[in-house]
Design a protein around this motif. Structure first.
Motif, mmCIF file in Angstrom:
data_model
loop_
_atom_site.group_PDB
_atom_site.id
_atom_site.type_symbol
_atom_site.label_atom_id
_atom_site.label_comp_id
_atom_site.label_asym_id
_atom_site.label_seq_id
_atom_site.Cartn_x
_atom_site.Cartn_y
_atom_site.Cartn_z
ATOM 1 N N LEU A 105 -6.462 25.647 23.822
ATOM 2 C CA LEU A 105 -6.905 25.362 22.457
ATOM 3 C C LEU A 105 -5.818 25.667 21.453
ATOM 4 N N VAL A 106 -5.142 26.805 21.633
ATOM 5 C CA VAL A 106 -4.065 27.172 20.703
ATOM 6 C C VAL A 106 -2.927 26.167 20.772
ATOM 7 N N LEU A 107 -2.542 25.770 21.978
ATOM 8 C CA LEU A 107 -1.450 24.809 22.117
ATOM 9 C C LEU A 107 -1.835 23.449 21.568
ATOM 10 N N GLY A 108 -3.094 23.043 21.735
ATOM 11 C CA GLY A 108 -3.536 21.772 21.178
ATOM 12 C C GLY A 108 -3.495 21.769 19.668
ATOM 13 N N TRP A 167 3.833 20.839 26.762
ATOM 14 C CA TRP A 167 3.540 20.752 28.192
ATOM 15 C C TRP A 167 4.297 21.814 28.987
ATOM 16 N N THR A 168 5.466 22.193 28.525
ATOM 17 C CA THR A 168 6.182 23.285 29.189
ATOM 18 C C THR A 168 5.418 24.590 29.056
ATOM 19 N N GLY A 169 4.882 24.848 27.847
ATOM 20 C CA GLY A 169 4.085 26.050 27.645
ATOM 21 C C GLY A 169 2.816 26.042 28.471
ATOM 22 N N ILE A 170 2.131 24.895 28.553
ATOM 23 C CA ILE A 170 0.921 24.805 29.365
ATOM 24 C C ILE A 170 1.238 25.063 30.832
ATOM 25 N N GLY A 171 2.355 24.486 31.308
ATOM 26 C CA GLY A 171 2.741 24.715 32.700
ATOM 27 C C GLY A 171 3.021 26.181 32.978
ATOM 28 N N ALA A 172 3.674 26.873 32.035
ATOM 29 C CA ALA A 172 3.967 28.293 32.231
ATOM 30 C C ALA A 172 2.685 29.111 32.285
ATOM 31 N N LEU A 225 -1.468 32.123 35.370
ATOM 32 C CA LEU A 225 -2.869 32.307 35.762
ATOM 33 C C LEU A 225 -3.061 32.093 37.256
ATOM 34 N N ALA A 226 -2.322 31.142 37.833
ATOM 35 C CA ALA A 226 -2.415 30.933 39.277
ATOM 36 C C ALA A 226 -1.924 32.155 40.042
ATOM 37 N N GLY A 227 -0.868 32.780 39.537
ATOM 38 C CA GLY A 227 -0.370 33.990 40.186
ATOM 39 C C GLY A 227 -1.361 35.128 40.100
ATOM 40 N N ILE A 228 -1.976 35.290 38.923
ATOM 41 C CA ILE A 228 -2.978 36.353 38.765
ATOM 42 C C ILE A 228 -4.179 36.100 39.664
#
Length: 266
Positions: A12-15, A234-239, A244-247
């Motif tokens: 939401l913030v990035l959008g 999109w770079t920020g979303i990917g990061a 989150l996947a790691g957590i």
């Protein structure tokens, strides 16, 4: 659940951050709406009539004349030039062509479109289109890539009978752009756009810097030189997704903290 809520909040913030940038990019290609559309064309690069993107310009002349206009194009835009030549009632077969040059007067190839067309004898008009490649924010010195700055339109007849030379014609041109966005982003930018005379500066009273340029027209909001694109979003979303996947993976694999089996003899 916490990971899902965190991901939703981040998206939401990035959008919200990307929305103003997208609105500014789309507005840069729209006409300002003030003033009148040019009703004449230049006869050379130096006398080219300046036009804004999204605004139609007209000019009257004769077959055999060169018609010149100029317009600004910024990084991330894909310019499209439309030209219409209204021919006299009586004429033989004529071939017209529209060419586009960048700020260094390098002829830019049309990605697609009918750049050259032949009007049959007695035809009322002929329509031409040239879709350029996407303007890049930076390029190698040896490359012929389109770069931010002034672009020149040249419209002329390239094939006609001598009996048609000097017949009156009316021309209409329009330059539009499509914002490509992060798909065309590169890691670099020009120090200055390719505008004739932009490197010539003079100072007055030590504080007032004035640029002596041969072309004053520029995109709405000024030159961006490609510093922002939706690729950052999109770079920020990917990061965030990777974090989150790691957590989540760690939470699933760490277990209860105690061994599942008790070794024999303990």
């Amino acid at each position: 659940m916490r990971a899902i809520r965190a991901l939703s909040a981040a998206l939401l913030v990035l959008g919200l951050a990307a929305a103003p940038a997208a609105a500014d990019a789309s507005a840069s290609a729209s006409p300002s709406g003030d003033g009148k559309a040019p009703a004449q064309a230049g006869t050379s690069f130096r006398t080219a009539t300046e036009i804004e993107q999204g605004r139609q310009a007209t000019a009257n002349g004769s077959t055999g004349d060169y018609f010149y206009w100029s317009f600004p194009a910024d990084a991330g835009q894909r310019p499209t030039v439309h030209a219409t030549v209204k021919l006299p009632q009586q004429h033989t077969t004529q071939t017209w062509q529209v060419d586009v040059y960048d700020g260094l007067r390098r002829r830019q190839a049309c990605q697609y479109g009918a750049q050259t067309r032949t009007a049959a004898a007695g035809a009322a008009s002929v329509d031409l289109t040239c879709v350029l490649r996407t303007v890049r924010a930076w390029s190698e010195p040896w490359a012929n890539d389109p770069l931010p700055g002034t672009y020149y339109i040249r419209l002329t007849v390239v094939g006609l009978a001598s009996s048609d030379l000097g017949l009156p014609v009316a021309a209409e041109v329009r330059a539009d752009s499509k914002d490509i966005g992060g798909a065309a982003a590169v890691d670099g930018s020009l120090a200055k756009p390719l505008v004739p005379g932009i490197a010539v500066t003079s100072q007055k009273d030590g504080d007032d810097d004035r640029h002596a340029v041969l072309s004053d027209i520029r995109p709405d909001g000024g030159w961006s030189s490609g510093w922002w694109s939706d690729r950052w979003v999109w770079t920020g979303i990917g990061a965030i997704l990777a974090a989150l996947a790691g957590i989540g993976g760690y939470a699933l694999t760490r277990g209860s903290g105690r061994p599942s089996r008790v070794p024999p003899g303990v």
